[in-house]
Write a protein that holds these residues in place. Structure first.
Motif, PDB file in Angstrom:
ATOM      1  N   UNK A  84       0.842  -1.202   0.000  1.00 19.08           N
ATOM      2  CA  UNK A  84       0.000   0.000   0.000  1.00 19.08           C
ATOM      3  C   UNK A  84       0.875   1.249   0.000  1.00 19.08           C
ATOM      4  N   UNK A  85       1.881   1.273   0.870  1.00 11.93           N
ATOM      5  CA  UNK A  85       2.686   2.496   1.026  1.00 11.93           C
ATOM      6  C   UNK A  85       3.537   2.779  -0.210  1.00 11.93           C
ATOM      7  N   UNK A  86       3.977   1.716  -0.868  1.00  6.69           N
ATOM      8  CA  UNK A  86       4.713   1.898  -2.129  1.00  6.69           C
ATOM      9  C   UNK A  86       3.774   2.464  -3.202  1.00  6.69           C
ATOM     10  N   UNK A  87       2.595   1.850  -3.331  1.00  6.57           N
ATOM     11  CA  UNK A  87       1.630   2.320  -4.334  1.00  6.57           C
ATOM     12  C   UNK A  87       1.241   3.766  -4.044  1.00  6.57           C
ATOM     13  N   UNK A  88       1.034   4.069  -2.780  1.00  6.22           N
ATOM     14  CA  UNK A  88       0.636   5.423  -2.395  1.00  6.22           C
ATOM     15  C   UNK A  88       1.734   6.435  -2.751  1.00  6.22           C
ATOM     16  N   UNK A  89       2.973   6.057  -2.484  1.00  8.14           N
ATOM     17  CA  UNK A  89       4.121   6.902  -2.827  1.00  8.14           C
ATOM     18  C   UNK A  89       4.154   7.169  -4.336  1.00  8.14           C
ATOM     19  N   UNK A  90       3.926   6.123  -5.122  1.00  8.43           N
ATOM     20  CA  UNK A  90       3.988   6.264  -6.583  1.00  8.43           C
ATOM     21  C   UNK A  90       2.848   7.142  -7.083  1.00  8.43           C
ATOM     22  N   UNK A  91       1.650   6.895  -6.583  1.00 10.06           N
ATOM     23  CA  UNK A  91       0.469   7.640  -7.055  1.00 10.06           C
ATOM     24  C   UNK A  91       0.587   9.112  -6.648  1.00 10.06           C
ATOM     25  N   UNK A  92       0.979   9.371  -5.388  1.00  7.98           N
ATOM     26  CA  UNK A  92       1.110  10.754  -4.908  1.00  7.98           C
ATOM     27  C   UNK A  92       2.137  11.534  -5.723  1.00  7.98           C
ATOM     28  N   UNK A  93       3.213  10.866  -6.128  1.00  4.47           N
ATOM     29  CA  UNK A  93       4.275  11.551  -6.868  1.00  4.47           C
ATOM     30  C   UNK A  93       4.120  11.453  -8.384  1.00  4.47           C
ATOM     31  N   UNK A  94       2.975  10.876  -8.819  1.00  2.00           N
ATOM     32  CA  UNK A  94       2.724  10.779 -10.268  1.00  2.00           C
ATOM     33  C   UNK A  94       3.734   9.893 -10.981  1.00  2.00           C
ATOM     34  N   UNK A  95       4.198   8.847 -10.313  1.00  3.76           N
ATOM     35  CA  UNK A  95       5.244   7.982 -10.892  1.00  3.76           C
ATOM     36  C   UNK A  95       4.652   6.672 -11.415  1.00  3.76           C
ATOM     37  N   UNK A  96       5.294   6.128 -12.426  1.00  5.62           N
ATOM     38  CA  UNK A  96       4.893   4.839 -12.988  1.00  5.62           C
ATOM     39  C   UNK A  96       6.030   3.854 -12.726  1.00  5.62           C
ATOM     40  N   UNK A  97       5.712   2.617 -12.314  1.00  8.44           N
ATOM     41  CA  UNK A  97       6.803   1.651 -12.076  1.00  8.44           C
ATOM     42  C   UNK A  97       7.627   1.474 -13.347  1.00  8.44           C
ATOM     43  N   UNK A  98       8.930   1.471 -13.147  1.00 11.73           N
ATOM     44  CA  UNK A  98       9.872   1.234 -14.243  1.00 11.73           C
ATOM     45  C   UNK A  98      10.032  -0.253 -14.408  1.00 11.73           C
TER      46      UNK A  98
END
Lengths: 216, 216
Positions: A84-98
């Motif tokens: 959850x916290x990883x997904x939240x970090x990515x979504x909040x920062x507008x990032x897409x998994x590489x």
């Protein structure tokens, strides 16, 4: 100094200056600096150093990758979990998994792919924000964990020089972050080679405790 | 960016690169970098910040200088004293005390003269050796104590970049020294403005204790 060494040194310093004088996040120049500083001999030494632990050695045999990461799915997990916290970090920062887009066919390409695709997980696990001091904290953590890597020390250095030149008012928070990242990275167990996708459902605090990641 | 700012930035970066690519101890380039980075506005801010403590404020009024230092005389003091240990440090390293050779006639010239002439005392009091990691330790200590000075952060940065480029095997000891210097400098009482020549006969350990200088 041999002519080729001198050309290499000039190319590194030119690239370093380009990073100092351009805004944060110039990934084209960062990738170029990585290529120049972490030459084949250095990469071989990093692989050898990381292979000294059973976890690292095994990672170079199995070469596990994250694979496709479904952020929306991870964001449904309980809020204390790594996933959850990883997904939240990515979504909040507008990032897409590489997802690793280079072909992994030996230890060096695995090293590069694994470090790239787990970068934002390291952010979450070390508690390093994505602001200027958070990046410095994580760079210092990498310096401690990936010796004899030369890229992260150069990136850390670049950010210190930007601070001296343009934003001395950030000095205290940048130096505190550097110190925290270095000490945390020295004290923590190696993060290289962890199969993070087996830990999505584990509470972040438990992950941090098991890795001896201690905030001060 | 205005044209003069750009010229200034170019001059700073040229000087920085000269320091990175030349051997340690290029004092001509260090002095030039000091002049470029610690411009009048920065020096005024350093004076203002150092004046926030009664000791600093008083130093800018009295402007005490070390005066002539007789190393042979100090070397006769008991071996645990600051005076003996300072003299011993100077003799062992083949150094001569820098008596202030600039005319001190205002706060800024006092700041520069005092920092220059006490540099080796700071080495002894902080326990920082004169090798590469010792200099980094002391630079980080200065960064903590002389904010918003920009020179020592740039010198620290220069040494980190030299490490990344030419001597990555020193990385661990350099980063440990940086961390130790920064934490020590943050924790210690201000060293600026101390009248060291009144402390020659005091045991070094007592000086360190009274200044909250703690080795880890």
């Amino acid at each position: 100094m041999a002519a080729t060494q001198q050309t290499q040194e000039t190319a590194i310093l030119d690239c370093f200056l380009e990073l100092v004088t351009s805004p944060y996040g110039n990934f084209t120049a960062i990738n170029k600096l990585a290529y120049l500083l972490n030459d084949p001999a250095t990469l071989q030494k990093i692989v050898a150093a990381l292979s000294l632990t059973p976890q690292g050695k095994q990672a170079f045999i199995d070469r596990p990758l994250l694979g496709q990461v479904d952020l929306q799915h991870l964001h449904q997990l309980p809020t204390e979990t790594l996933g959850y916290l990883y997904a939240d970090h990515m979504i909040r920062n507008g990032l897409t998994p590489l997802s690793a887009n280079t072909q992994v066919n030996d230890s060096i390409t695995y090293l590069q792919a694994h470090i790239s695709e787990t970068h934002d997980i390291w952010h979450v696990v070390t508690g390093a924000d994505t602001d200027k001091s958070g990046e410095v904290q994580l760079e210092a953590f990498y310096v401690a964990q990936l010796y004899p890597d030369r890229l992260f020390l150069a990136l850390l250095t670049k950010n210190l020089l930007k601070t001296a030149l343009y934003e001395i008012e950030l000095c205290e928070q940048i130096m505190d972050a550097l110190t925290q990242g270095w000490m945390m990275g020295r004290q923590a167990k190696p993060l290289f080679g962890i199969q993070w996708n087996q830990l999505w459902e584990t509470p972040l605090e438990d992950v941090q405790t098991s890795l001896c990641i201690i905030k001060r």
